[in-house]
Scaffold this active site. Sequence first.
Site, PDB file in Angstrom:
ATOM      1  CB  CYS A  72     -69.093 104.080  49.643  1.00 48.90           C
ATOM      2  SG  CYS A  72     -68.272 105.483  49.378  1.00 48.90           S
ATOM      3  CG  HIS A 105     -60.779 114.338  27.837  1.00 48.22           C
ATOM      4  ND1 HIS A 105     -60.529 115.741  27.961  1.00 48.22           N
ATOM      5  CD2 HIS A 105     -61.738 114.060  26.779  1.00 48.22           C
ATOM      6  CE1 HIS A 105     -61.113 116.260  26.958  1.00 48.22           C
ATOM      7  NE2 HIS A 105     -61.915 115.509  26.331  1.00 48.22           N
TER       8      HIS A 105
END
Length: 154
Positions: A72, A105
Amino acid sequence: MSAPDSSLRLAIGGDHAGFPLKQMVIEHLEGQVSDLIDCGTHDLEPSDYPDFAVEVAERINSGQADRGLLICGSGVGVSVAANKITGIRAAICHDTYSAHQGVEHDDMNVLCIGGRIIGSELAFEIVQSFLAARYTPEERHARRLQKILSLEAD
C-alpha cells in the site's frame, strides 16, 4: 543473496497506492516463483487496502499460496489489516535484514512494503530476501512462535 525457491507460490496484492510498485515487482519476479497470484488491485482507481489483505491471507490460509506480499502507500495499513487474520504473520519491512530475519525467527508469511516509501530496486532486494529465507525452528524460535500462536487462540 539467495534466489527464491522456484517452487514457491506467492500471492501479491495491494491498493491503488501500491499498484505501480506491485506491477514492477510482478514483472521482476516473472519466472522466479512457481505461481504468482495477483490478488489486485489492477488499476489506479481508489481502493481499500483491507480487501487485498483479506484476499492474500485467504490464498495462504487455503493452501493456494505459501507466502504473501502486500503493498500500500506506506505498508502500514496492509500490515495492520493482515495481522487481524488468523494464521497470518505480517510485517512491514523496508530493509533486507528484517525481511529475512522475520521469516527465519518468526515464521513471517506476509511481507508488507510501502509503495510510496521505497523505490523499486530496494523493493526487489527486500522481496528477494523475504522469499529466499526459511524458518529455522531453533528451540527459542519455536517457543516464541508458539506464544504468538497461542495469542490467536485466546
